[in-house]
Design a protein around this motif. Structure first.
Motif, PDB file in Angstrom:
ATOM      1  N   GLN A   1      60.278   2.564  -0.005  1.00  0.00           N
ATOM      2  CA  GLN A   1      59.971   1.146   0.124  1.00  0.00           C
ATOM      3  C   GLN A   1      61.026   0.428   0.966  1.00  0.00           C
ATOM      4  OE1 GLN A   1      57.171  -0.199  -1.024  1.00  0.00           O
ATOM      5  NE2 GLN A   1      57.728  -2.108  -0.018  1.00  0.00           N
ATOM      6  N   THR A   2      62.286   0.821   0.751  1.00  0.00           N
ATOM      7  CA  THR A   2      63.348   0.230   1.571  1.00  0.00           C
ATOM      8  C   THR A   2      63.150   0.577   3.044  1.00  0.00           C
ATOM      9  OG1 THR A   2      64.880   0.409  -0.291  1.00  0.00           O
ATOM     10  CG2 THR A   2      65.835   0.082   1.891  1.00  0.00           C
ATOM     11  N   SER A   3      62.816   1.838   3.291  1.00  0.00           N
ATOM     12  CA  SER A   3      62.561   2.251   4.673  1.00  0.00           C
ATOM     13  C   SER A   3      61.363   1.514   5.254  1.00  0.00           C
ATOM     14  CB  SER A   3      62.345   3.762   4.735  1.00  0.00           C
ATOM     15  OG  SER A   3      63.471   4.461   4.242  1.00  0.00           O
ATOM     16  N   LEU A   4      60.310   1.356   4.431  1.00  0.00           N
ATOM     17  CA  LEU A   4      59.133   0.633   4.909  1.00  0.00           C
ATOM     18  C   LEU A   4      59.445  -0.832   5.190  1.00  0.00           C
ATOM     19  CD1 LEU A   4      56.323   2.075   2.590  1.00  0.00           C
ATOM     20  CD2 LEU A   4      56.683   2.538   5.026  1.00  0.00           C
ATOM     21  N   ASN A   5      60.283  -1.429   4.327  1.00  0.00           N
ATOM     22  CA  ASN A   5      60.677  -2.822   4.565  1.00  0.00           C
ATOM     23  C   ASN A   5      61.458  -2.957   5.861  1.00  0.00           C
ATOM     24  OD1 ASN A   5      59.464  -3.615   2.182  1.00  0.00           O
ATOM     25  ND2 ASN A   5      61.341  -3.396   0.982  1.00  0.00           N
ATOM     26  N   LEU A   6      62.381  -2.004   6.070  1.00  0.00           N
ATOM     27  CA  LEU A   6      63.140  -2.043   7.324  1.00  0.00           C
ATOM     28  C   LEU A   6      62.226  -1.849   8.534  1.00  0.00           C
ATOM     29  CD1 LEU A   6      66.295   0.027   6.291  1.00  0.00           C
ATOM     30  CD2 LEU A   6      66.122  -2.448   6.561  1.00  0.00           C
ATOM     31  N   LEU A   7      61.297  -0.901   8.398  1.00  0.00           N
ATOM     32  CA  LEU A   7      60.358  -0.678   9.501  1.00  0.00           C
ATOM     33  C   LEU A   7      59.462  -1.896   9.725  1.00  0.00           C
ATOM     34  CD1 LEU A   7      59.276   3.021   8.859  1.00  0.00           C
ATOM     35  CD2 LEU A   7      60.763   2.169  10.683  1.00  0.00           C
ATOM     36  N   ALA A   8      59.012  -2.522   8.628  1.00  0.00           N
ATOM     37  CA  ALA A   8      58.173  -3.705   8.766  1.00  0.00           C
ATOM     38  C   ALA A   8      58.927  -4.856   9.413  1.00  0.00           C
ATOM     39  CB  ALA A   8      57.641  -4.129   7.392  1.00  0.00           C
ATOM     40  N   GLU A   9      60.206  -5.008   9.008  1.00  0.00           N
ATOM     41  CA  GLU A   9      61.022  -6.062   9.613  1.00  0.00           C
ATOM     42  C   GLU A   9      61.245  -5.803  11.094  1.00  0.00           C
ATOM     43  OE1 GLU A   9      65.385  -8.206   8.862  1.00  0.00           O
ATOM     44  OE2 GLU A   9      64.700  -6.540   7.619  1.00  0.00           O
ATOM     45  N   GLU A  10      61.537  -4.547  11.423  1.00  0.00           N
ATOM     46  CA  GLU A  10      61.728  -4.204  12.827  1.00  0.00           C
ATOM     47  C   GLU A  10      60.443  -4.383  13.622  1.00  0.00           C
ATOM     48  OE1 GLU A  10      64.103  -3.116  16.007  1.00  0.00           O
ATOM     49  OE2 GLU A  10      64.650  -3.525  13.916  1.00  0.00           O
ATOM     50  N   LEU A  11      59.319  -3.998  12.996  1.00  0.00           N
ATOM     51  CA  LEU A  11      58.030  -4.172  13.662  1.00  0.00           C
ATOM     52  C   LEU A  11      57.708  -5.639  13.863  1.00  0.00           C
ATOM     53  CD1 LEU A  11      55.459  -2.871  14.750  1.00  0.00           C
ATOM     54  CD2 LEU A  11      54.525  -2.943  12.437  1.00  0.00           C
ATOM     55  N   SER A  12      58.047  -6.453  12.874  1.00  0.00           N
ATOM     56  CA  SER A  12      57.810  -7.889  13.009  1.00  0.00           C
ATOM     57  C   SER A  12      58.649  -8.482  14.133  1.00  0.00           C
ATOM     58  CB  SER A  12      58.120  -8.590  11.688  1.00  0.00           C
ATOM     59  OG  SER A  12      57.949  -9.981  11.802  1.00  0.00           O
ATOM     60  N   LYS A  13      59.909  -8.039  14.206  1.00  0.00           N
ATOM     61  CA  LYS A  13      60.770  -8.533  15.294  1.00  0.00           C
ATOM     62  C   LYS A  13      60.227  -8.091  16.647  1.00  0.00           C
ATOM     63  CE  LYS A  13      65.066  -8.645  12.599  1.00  0.00           C
ATOM     64  NZ  LYS A  13      66.427  -8.083  12.466  1.00  0.00           N
ATOM     65  N   ASN A  14      59.843  -6.826  16.732  1.00  0.00           N
ATOM     66  CA  ASN A  14      59.307  -6.341  18.001  1.00  0.00           C
ATOM     67  C   ASN A  14      58.007  -7.046  18.361  1.00  0.00           C
ATOM     68  OD1 ASN A  14      61.420  -4.502  18.294  1.00  0.00           O
ATOM     69  ND2 ASN A  14      60.334  -2.886  17.210  1.00  0.00           N
ATOM     70  N   SER A  15      57.174  -7.301  17.345  1.00  0.00           N
ATOM     71  CA  SER A  15      55.927  -8.016  17.611  1.00  0.00           C
ATOM     72  C   SER A  15      56.204  -9.433  18.089  1.00  0.00           C
ATOM     73  CB  SER A  15      55.069  -8.045  16.338  1.00  0.00           C
ATOM     74  OG  SER A  15      54.748  -6.743  15.923  1.00  0.00           O
ATOM     75  N   ALA A  16      57.207 -10.062  17.465  1.00  0.00           N
ATOM     76  CA  ALA A  16      57.565 -11.411  17.910  1.00  0.00           C
ATOM     77  C   ALA A  16      58.084 -11.397  19.342  1.00  0.00           C
ATOM     78  CB  ALA A  16      58.606 -12.009  16.968  1.00  0.00           C
ATOM     79  N   ARG A  17      58.892 -10.369  19.669  1.00  0.00           N
ATOM     80  CA  ARG A  17      59.394 -10.283  21.037  1.00  0.00           C
ATOM     81  C   ARG A  17      58.274 -10.051  22.035  1.00  0.00           C
ATOM     82  NH1 ARG A  17      64.396  -6.145  19.651  1.00  0.00           N
ATOM     83  NH2 ARG A  17      65.663  -7.631  18.452  1.00  0.00           N
ATOM     84  N   VAL A  18      57.395  -9.121  21.678  1.00  0.00           N
ATOM     85  CA  VAL A  18      56.267  -8.849  22.581  1.00  0.00           C
ATOM     86  C   VAL A  18      55.380 -10.073  22.710  1.00  0.00           C
ATOM     87  CG1 VAL A  18      54.184  -7.456  22.855  1.00  0.00           C
ATOM     88  CG2 VAL A  18      56.300  -6.379  22.137  1.00  0.00           C
ATOM     89  N   LEU A  19      55.178 -10.763  21.587  1.00  0.00           N
ATOM     90  CA  LEU A  19      54.341 -11.948  21.617  1.00  0.00           C
ATOM     91  C   LEU A  19      54.992 -13.066  22.404  1.00  0.00           C
ATOM     92  CD1 LEU A  19      51.576 -12.367  20.338  1.00  0.00           C
ATOM     93  CD2 LEU A  19      52.683 -13.619  18.508  1.00  0.00           C
ATOM     94  N   ALA A  20      56.335 -13.111  22.362  1.00  0.00           N
ATOM     95  CA  ALA A  20      57.032 -14.123  23.156  1.00  0.00           C
ATOM     96  C   ALA A  20      56.985 -13.806  24.638  1.00  0.00           C
ATOM     97  CB  ALA A  20      58.481 -14.245  22.689  1.00  0.00           C
ATOM     98  N   LEU A  21      57.056 -12.519  24.974  1.00  0.00           N
ATOM     99  CA  LEU A  21      57.044 -12.138  26.387  1.00  0.00           C
ATOM    100  C   LEU A  21      55.641 -12.205  26.975  1.00  0.00           C
ATOM    101  CD1 LEU A  21      59.518  -9.120  26.309  1.00  0.00           C
ATOM    102  CD2 LEU A  21      59.959 -11.427  27.132  1.00  0.00           C
ATOM    103  N   THR A  22      54.685 -11.661  26.280  1.00  0.00           N
ATOM    104  CA  THR A  22      53.313 -11.633  26.783  1.00  0.00           C
ATOM    105  C   THR A  22      52.377 -12.035  25.662  1.00  0.00           C
ATOM    106  OG1 THR A  22      53.135  -9.304  26.192  1.00  0.00           O
ATOM    107  CG2 THR A  22      53.770  -9.815  28.450  1.00  0.00           C
ATOM    108  N   SER A  23      51.619 -13.080  25.856  1.00  0.00           N
ATOM    109  CA  SER A  23      50.658 -13.515  24.863  1.00  0.00           C
ATOM    110  C   SER A  23      49.512 -12.515  24.809  1.00  0.00           C
ATOM    111  CB  SER A  23      50.129 -14.905  25.223  1.00  0.00           C
ATOM    112  OG  SER A  23      51.191 -15.827  25.257  1.00  0.00           O
ATOM    113  N   THR A  24      48.905 -12.434  23.650  1.00  0.00           N
ATOM    114  CA  THR A  24      47.865 -11.428  23.468  1.00  0.00           C
ATOM    115  C   THR A  24      46.465 -12.021  23.513  1.00  0.00           C
ATOM    116  OG1 THR A  24      48.041 -11.733  21.073  1.00  0.00           O
ATOM    117  CG2 THR A  24      49.374  -9.996  22.076  1.00  0.00           C
TER     118      THR A  24
END
Length: 373
Positions: free
Chosen positions: A107-130
C-alpha cells in the motif's frame, strides 16, 4: 467305506430308559462303564466351563486393555490435535502478520506510485492539454494576456481590441455555462475600450514625416534690401529726344529708390532676422522637433507631443514668411495638435484573472475525478 461306531458319551442325550414293567420284572446290576462315562462327561463339562470362563476373562482383560489403549491413543490424538491446532494458530498468526506487513508495504508503494503518477499527470496536463476545450481556453488566455500587454506597454487600443474580440469568440465556441461570468467581464472591458476610440498612430506618424519633408520649402523672412527687383531696361530708340531721355532717367531713378523702401505687415512682432548661417540650424531643429513628436506619439506621451508641435508652430511664426506654404504647414500642425494621442484606455486584467480562476477550478475538478476513479 465302513463307519466306525463310538460309544455315545454326550451328557445332553440320556440313554433310553427301559420300560418300567421290564425294570420291575428284571433286576440287574448297573454297569461300571456307564458311571465312568458320567464322570468323564462331568469333568469335560467342568473343563469346558473353566476354559470358557478363562477365555471370557481373557477376552475381558483384552477388551479392557484395548479400551485403555484406545483411550491413550485418543488422548494422544487429542493432544496432538491440540498441539497441531496451536501450531497452526501460531503459523496463521505469523502468516497474517507477515501478510499485513506485506500489504502495508504494498500500500505504501502504491501510494508513492499514485503520488508520482499524479505529479506526472499534472505535469503532462500542464504541458499539453488533453482535450479540445483546454486547448481553446489556453488560446483565449494567451490572447487576453497579449491584448493586456498591448494596452499596458504599447497603448495600442486597435490591436488590443481585435485580440480581445478573438478571445471572446473562442470562449463562445467552448460553450460552457461557467464561462458566462468571464465573458461578462470581458464584454465590459471591450465596451470601455471601444468608447475610448482608436488612435491612428500610423497615420499621424506619416503626417508628421510629410511635414518634416516640407520644412525646406518654407521661405524665411528676407532682410530689407537684401534683393532688388531687377528692372528691365527699355530699348533706347535711335531718334530719342532730350525730353524722352530725361523722362527715362527720372523713372529709372524713382524705381531704384522704391526698391530700398518696403512696407510689410506681419500682424505680429518680428524678431531679429536670422543670418543665413543660422537658418540651416533652425530647419534642422524643426525636423528634430517633429521627430520628437513622432517618438512621443509612439510612446504615448501626450504632453511631449503637444509641446513639440507648439514649439514648431512658434518657430515658424517667428522666423518664416507667412505665405501660403507656411500657412498650410501651420494649419497641418494645428490639426495634428488637436489629435488625441493618449486616450484613457482600460486593460484586461479582470478578464485575465477571471479566466485563470475558471481554468484552475476546472483543473481541480478534473483531478478530483481522476482521484475518485
Amino acid at each position: 467305506m465302513t463307519e466306525q461306531t463310538t460309544p455315545d458319551v454326550s451328557p445332553s442325550i440320556p440313554a433310553p430308559e427301559a420300560p418300567v414293567a421290564s425294570v420291575q420284572a428284571r433286576h440287574y446290576e448297573p454297569r461300571p462303564r456307564s458311571s465312568l462315562g458320567v464322570y468323564f462327561i462331568a469333568l469335560w463339562v467342568l473343563l469346558l466351563s473353566f476354559a470358557l470362563a478363562a477365555i471370557s476373562f481373557w477376552f475381558y482383560q483384552d477388551r479392557q486393555g484395548q479400551h485403555l489403549t484406545l483411550d491413550k491413543l485418543q488422548q494422544q490424538l487429542d493432544q496432538r490435535a491440540r498441539d497441531d491446532q496451536q501450531q497452526l494458530r501460531a503459523l496463521q498468526e505469523d502468516f497474517e502478520k507477515e501478510l499485513i506487513d506485506q500489504q502495508d508495504n504494498i500500500q505504501t508503494s502504491l501510494n508513492l506510485l499514485a503520488e508520482e503518477l499524479s505529479k506526472n499527470s499534472a505535469r503532462v496536463l500542464a504541458l499539453t492539454s488533453t482535450s479540445y476545450d483546454q486547448w481553446k481556453l489556453a488560446e483565449a488566455q494567451f490572447l487576453l494576456r497579449l491584448a493586456n500587454q498591448r494596452i499596458l506597454l504599447e497603448k495600442d487600443s486597435q490591436n488590443a481590441l481585435a485580440l480581445a474580440i478573438s478571445a471572446d469568440n473562442i470562449l463562445r465556441d467552448v460553450d460552457q455555462p461557467e464561462l458566462i461570468a468571464v465573458r461578462k467581464v470581458l464584454a465590459e472591458e471591450i465596451a470601455v475600450l471601444k468608447l475610448a476610440g482608436v488612435v491612428d498612430r500610423e497615420g499621424i506618424f506619416l503626417r508628421l514625416a510629410a511635414l518634416a519633408n516640407r520644412i525646406d520649402a518654407i521661405p524665411f523672412i528676407e532682410p530689407l534690401g537684401s534683393s532688388l527687383d531687377e528692372v528691365e531696361e527699355p530699348e533706347v530708340p535711335l531718334d530719342e529726344t532730350f525730353r524722352q531721355k530725361l523722362s527715362r532717367y527720372f523713372y529709372s531713378a524713382l524705381h531704384k529708390l522704391g526698391n530700398y523702401i518696403r512696407v510689410r505687415d506681419h500682424g505680429k512682432t518680428v524678431n531679429a532676422i536670422l543670418p543665413p548661417g543660422q537658418q540651416a540650424y533652425l530647419q534642422q531643429n524643426l525636423r528634430l522637433m517633429l521627430e520628437q513628436a513622432q517618438v512621443s506619439l509612439l510612446h504615448n506621451e501626450a504632453q511631449i507631443y503637444q509641446e513639440s508641435l507648439v514649439k514648431a508652430q512658434n518657430w515658424i511664426n517667428q522666423y518664416y514668411a507667412l505665405n501660403a506654404e507656411a500657412n498650410a504647414v501651420l494649419s497641418e500642425l494645428q490639426s495634428l495638435q488637436n489629435e488625441v494621442v493618449a486616450p484613457e484606455l482600460t486593460d484586461f486584467h479582470n478578464s485575465v484573472t477571471a479566466l485563470a480562476d475558471y481554468m484552475e477550478r476546472r483543473e481541480k475538478q478534473a483531478a478530483a475525478r481522476r482521484g475518485g476513479r
